[in-house]
Scaffold this active site. Structure first.
Site, PDB file in Angstrom:
ATOM      1  N   GLU A  52       0.814  -1.222   0.000  1.00 32.91           N
ATOM      2  CA  GLU A  52       0.000   0.000   0.000  1.00 32.91           C
ATOM      3  C   GLU A  52       0.848   1.272   0.000  1.00 32.91           C
ATOM      4  O   GLU A  52       0.393   2.316  -0.451  1.00 32.91           O
ATOM      5  CB  GLU A  52      -0.967   0.008   1.179  1.00 32.91           C
ATOM      6  CG  GLU A  52      -2.128  -0.979   1.040  1.00 32.91           C
ATOM      7  CD  GLU A  52      -1.777  -2.375   1.503  1.00 32.91           C
ATOM      8  OE1 GLU A  52      -0.591  -2.638   1.815  1.00 32.91           O
ATOM      9  OE2 GLU A  52      -2.689  -3.226   1.565  1.00 32.91           O
ATOM     10  N   PHE A 114     -10.803  -8.220  13.668  1.00 27.32           N
ATOM     11  CA  PHE A 114      -9.719  -8.603  12.774  1.00 27.32           C
ATOM     12  C   PHE A 114      -9.476  -7.489  11.743  1.00 27.32           C
ATOM     13  O   PHE A 114     -10.404  -7.019  11.115  1.00 27.32           O
ATOM     14  CB  PHE A 114     -10.049  -9.917  12.063  1.00 27.32           C
ATOM     15  CG  PHE A 114      -9.015 -10.310  11.049  1.00 27.32           C
ATOM     16  CD1 PHE A 114      -7.718 -10.626  11.449  1.00 27.32           C
ATOM     17  CD2 PHE A 114      -9.317 -10.338   9.691  1.00 27.32           C
ATOM     18  CE1 PHE A 114      -6.756 -10.959  10.520  1.00 27.32           C
ATOM     19  CE2 PHE A 114      -8.355 -10.679   8.753  1.00 27.32           C
ATOM     20  CZ  PHE A 114      -7.076 -10.989   9.175  1.00 27.32           C
ATOM     21  N   GLN A 115      -8.242  -7.097  11.592  1.00 31.09           N
ATOM     22  CA  GLN A 115      -7.829  -6.022  10.686  1.00 31.09           C
ATOM     23  C   GLN A 115      -8.555  -4.717  10.963  1.00 31.09           C
ATOM     24  O   GLN A 115      -8.824  -3.937  10.057  1.00 31.09           O
ATOM     25  CB  GLN A 115      -7.996  -6.438   9.217  1.00 31.09           C
ATOM     26  CG  GLN A 115      -7.018  -7.543   8.827  1.00 31.09           C
ATOM     27  CD  GLN A 115      -6.860  -7.717   7.331  1.00 31.09           C
ATOM     28  OE1 GLN A 115      -7.800  -7.518   6.571  1.00 31.09           O
ATOM     29  NE2 GLN A 115      -5.671  -8.119   6.908  1.00 31.09           N
ATOM     30  N   LYS A 164     -17.493  -1.968   6.017  1.00 27.00           N
ATOM     31  CA  LYS A 164     -17.919  -2.954   5.026  1.00 27.00           C
ATOM     32  C   LYS A 164     -19.441  -3.016   4.883  1.00 27.00           C
ATOM     33  O   LYS A 164     -19.955  -3.145   3.774  1.00 27.00           O
ATOM     34  CB  LYS A 164     -17.368  -4.333   5.424  1.00 27.00           C
ATOM     35  CG  LYS A 164     -17.485  -5.363   4.312  1.00 27.00           C
ATOM     36  CD  LYS A 164     -16.692  -6.627   4.627  1.00 27.00           C
ATOM     37  CE  LYS A 164     -16.797  -7.604   3.469  1.00 27.00           C
ATOM     38  NZ  LYS A 164     -16.037  -8.835   3.722  1.00 27.00           N
ATOM     39  N   MET A 485      23.942   9.823   1.628  1.00 28.99           N
ATOM     40  CA  MET A 485      23.793  11.067   2.376  1.00 28.99           C
ATOM     41  C   MET A 485      24.087  10.829   3.853  1.00 28.99           C
ATOM     42  O   MET A 485      24.674  11.680   4.527  1.00 28.99           O
ATOM     43  CB  MET A 485      22.383  11.628   2.177  1.00 28.99           C
ATOM     44  CG  MET A 485      22.226  13.067   2.601  1.00 28.99           C
ATOM     45  SD  MET A 485      23.348  14.184   1.723  1.00 28.99           S
ATOM     46  CE  MET A 485      22.303  14.793   0.412  1.00 28.99           C
TER      47      MET A 485
END
Lengths: 588, 182
Positions: A52, A114-115, A164, A485
């Site tokens: 993502e 969950f999630q 959902k 760097m």
């Protein structure tokens, strides 16, 4: 009774009405109803990322190269938290993004399902605004509002969290009508009087400079055209921030190059010594100002910005002008034409000494480096890449580090929206997925990610995305086996204690390219570089170009810690006199 | 600082700190207080007190009153940043010593003790129009509406007269006269 649409369908109806044709995403449990509808909306193409964060940066690359908002679709929990870096990056660099995230069903919110993650809570500080949609009737209104917030004023990311069950519920959908009134938050607050004052200052100045930033790019291509007119009309020198590159032609004589920590000697000295600084769409970032107490001590400062909170935040200015860059410059040009038609002529004499001084600084040639016939110098590699691609429509993205600064110094941009780099947040791993997004927005154009080997490994998985969609992006890695760097700062500030900045077990990038199903090319010697670059350019597939460069090259010039603009380090020979000591070490 | 050295902006000369009362009119929606408070904590501004309640149930408007301290530059930033939040309608800012503005805080105090102690306690706060909300033969609960420093003072005095519990609100503010902040 009108037709009822499910929440998932409404999401796509809204995207259609907003003119979205590409979304970047990654499916998961809490967005499955939305993914289920994808097949019914042919006008919207979905690009499947591999992580993502990559999805988010791809949407950023898409947005910055096209001027349209980038849309990403991610699932709840880890999907949303993975997108946080990209959202924060977009927030810092003012990139319009609309992130749609799934959420667990409403009745499970707050149960540690969950999630489940508190997505609106987590993303509150890194978005312009976010919404948790708890009623399907609000969904369309919220999504349209989200686009409005992302794209108006100072652009930025927004997030819409959709549980959902809301995606399944049905309601009416009415077509979107563009709302003219923007919640009372209008952006052009400047008056003609402000413009008159600006012109008065310009008229009086004998050592003026334009200091322009990403705001010019964000204001649209018209702003860049107008900027060119204004700069030509006034004859003033112009410098640009990292984000503003391309708004003004990089090879023009009035352009002094980038300013700031690794900016040119002439740009930084001109900023320090000027008597009038006209900031157009930049924000006095600390990489620009250096030591703030000694920042351009003798100048009158004008700040043109669409975001009132940018003004007087870091540097106190004499004339704030709140407005869209296009509008402000356009009024300025009109007013000059009206009241001072001979501006250029009358002014030329006045600023001629200033230009002489600038030429003197310029003759230092601060971007010069000691070239070698043995090893490829990274600056040389960027220069060759520029020479071999400057006649094509080329889009450049970068990762973050030395290579990014060398790209900014040695690649010259002539058009806006051609340069995509993570400036504010400094996100390593930005460039590769951003290149994916840029290529999606600009098929048939040349898209190159100038990368470092450490950065690129952070999001290398997106090569798989590039291959899947036949996006012929070129990943041009300046491989010095160090986090360059970090190593440079350790050399200058920490007595060459190269703590953990060397990557001892790098992959073979050519084989890695082959593993992903794209093309790997390696260059090890300066004399083969051109041929290999041409080989890369002639390859109509994604390429990973492993350019083995000098391992110890440092990025100069540099404003060392604790110094103002006029005390730059120019190169290896200059360092001894400018040792960084004491407090400077802790504060870099 | 004698010799500040940094490429980051250094903590410059600290300006004079003023106490300001910032009033924010917001849409009364989920998370709006978190947005406002998060802006303060995220940018390192401090909140001395906070009062918030819905004031218009039809338009769903809440009024948040925040007491904060900062340099003029910080106060200006706070206002500008607040105005950028989507649910924020308007932002007012008053200096604490502004004569044109009324500031009030409310406190509830429970005093436990024998009759003479309770009487002494009531007498001690007579000046502030204490209202008795509850009375038993051992205790009294009083309500005082006053300035912050007055309540500080009363609370200090009442400690020895049986004050066992103190609950106070943040300050709320309103301008004097017929004018309304637009």
């Amino acid at each position: 009774m009108s037709k009822l649409y499910s929440g998932a369908q409404i999401v796509f109806k809204c995207l259609e009405d907003q003119g979205v044709d590409v979304i970047f995403g990654y499916p998961g449990g809490a967005v499955l109803p939305i993914y289920d509808e994808l097949k019914n909306f042919n006008s919207i193409k979905h690009i499947l990322g591999r992580h993502e964060q990559g999805v988010g940066h791809a949407a950023e690359g898409y947005a910055r190269s096209s001027g349209k908002p980038g849309v990403l679709l991610v699932t709840s929990g880890p999907g949303a938290t993975n997108a946080v870096t990209a959202l924060t990056d977009a927030y810092m660099d003012s990139v319009p993004l609309v992130c749609i995230s799934g959420q667990v069903p409403t009745h499970l919110i707050g149960t540690d399902a969950f999630q489940e993650a508190d997505t609106t809570g987590i993303t509150r500080p890194c978005t312009k605004h976010n919404w948790l949609v708890k009623d399907v009737k609000d969904l369309a209104k919220v999504i349209h509002k989200a686009f409005e917030v992302a794209t108006t004023g100072r652009p930025g990311p927004v997030l819409v969290d959709i549980p959902k069950d809301i995606q399944f519920q049905k309601t009416n959908y009415t077509k979107y009508k563009k709302n003219k009134k923007l919640n009372g938050k209008s952006f052009n607050k400047f008056t003609q009087n402000d413009i008159n004052q600006l012109i008065k200052l310009m008229d009086k100045a004998s050592k003026p400079i334009f200091y322009t930033g990403g705001g010019v790019i964000n204001s649209g291509p018209r702003a860049s055209e107008l900027l060119r007119q204004l700069v030509t009309a006034t004859g003033f020198p112009i410098t640009s921030t990292l984000q503003g590159l391309g708004a003004y032609p990089g090879d023009d004589n009035q352009f002094l190059g980038m300013l700031g920590m690794h900016g040119s000697y002439e740009a930084n000295n001109a900023m320090h010594d000027c008597d009038l600084m006209i900031n157009i769409g930049a924000r006095f970032d600390d990489r620009i100002t250096g030591k703030i107490d000694e920042f351009s001590p003798k100048s009158k400062k004008v700040h043109i910005d669409i975001d009132p909170s940018s003004i007087n935040k870091n540097v106190k200015v004499d004339l704030p002008i709140v407005g869209d860059v296009t509008q402000v410059i356009s009024s300025t040009i009109k007013t000059i034409k009206k009241i001072k038609p001979n501006f250029t002529k009358s002014n030329k004499q006045k600023i001629s000494n200033w230009w002489e001084k600038i030429q003197k600084w310029r003759s230092v040639k601060s971007f010069n480096f000691v070239n070698s016939t043995e090893t490829i110098k990274p600056q040389y590699a960027v220069q060759r890449l520029y020479e071999l691609t400057k006649n094509k429509e080329t889009y450049i993205t970068t990762e973050v580090g030395q290579h990014q600064m060398w790209a900014a110094q040695h690649y010259k941009f002539n058009k806006p929206n051609r340069w995509m780099t993570s400036g504010g947040l400094g996100t390593m791993g930005y460039g590769l997925p951003a290149a994916v997004g840029v290529q999606v927005a600009n098929p048939n154009k040349l898209v190159i990610d100038i990368a470092g080997e450490a950065s690129v490994l952070m999001t290398i998985q997106e090569m798989s995305t590039a291959v899947q969609y036949s996006l012929p992006i070129k990943i041009f890695i300046l491989n010095n086996e160090y986090m360059g760097m970090v190593r440079q700062w350790q050399e200058l500030l920490h007595d060459k204690n190269y703590s953990e900045s060397y990557t001892a077990a790098l992959p073979d990038f050519v084989k890695l390219a082959e593993a992903y199903g794209c093309v790997g090319i390696r260059a090890t010697k300066p004399d083969e570089l051109d041929d290999k670059i041409i080989e890369m350019l002639n390859t109509d597939r994604p390429v990973i170009f492993d350019c083995l460069v000098d391992k110890e090259e440092n990025c100069f010039p540099m404003i060392p810690s604790g110094k103002p603009h006029n005390q730059m380090l120019l190169g290896p020979n200059d360092q001894k006199e400018n040792k960084i000591t004491g407090k400077g070490k802790t504060l870099v | 600082m004698a010799n500040p050295k940094s490429a980051y902006s250094i903590p410059g000369k600290l300006g004079k700190l003023d106490t300001h009362i910032i009033v924010v009119w917001v849409d009364n929606e989920a998370g709006v207080l978190a947005r406002v408070v998060g802006l303060f904590s995220g940018r390192g501004y401090n909140i001395e007190s906070l009062a918030v309640a819905e004031i218009d149930s039809k338009l769903n408007i809440s009024r948040i009153t925040i007491v904060t301290t900062g340099t003029p530059q910080v106060i200006e930033q706070i206002k500008l940043q607040l105005k950028k939040l989507v649910p924020v309608h308007k932002v007012a800012d008053f200096k604490r010593d502004d004569k044109k503005v009324i500031f009030k805080e409310m406190a509830l105090m429970k005093i436990v003790g024998n009759n003479s102690k309770r009487q002494k306690a009531l007498k001690a706060c007579k000046k502030y129009n204490a209202i008795i909300l509850d009375k038993t033969n051992k205790s009294v609960v009083i309500q005082i509406t006053a300035l912050r420093r007055d309540i500080d003072l009363i609370a200090k005095n009442l400690r020895k007269l049986g004050l066992v519990s103190l609950s106070r609100t943040g300050a709320v503010a309103m301008t004097r006269g017929a004018e309304v902040f637009k």
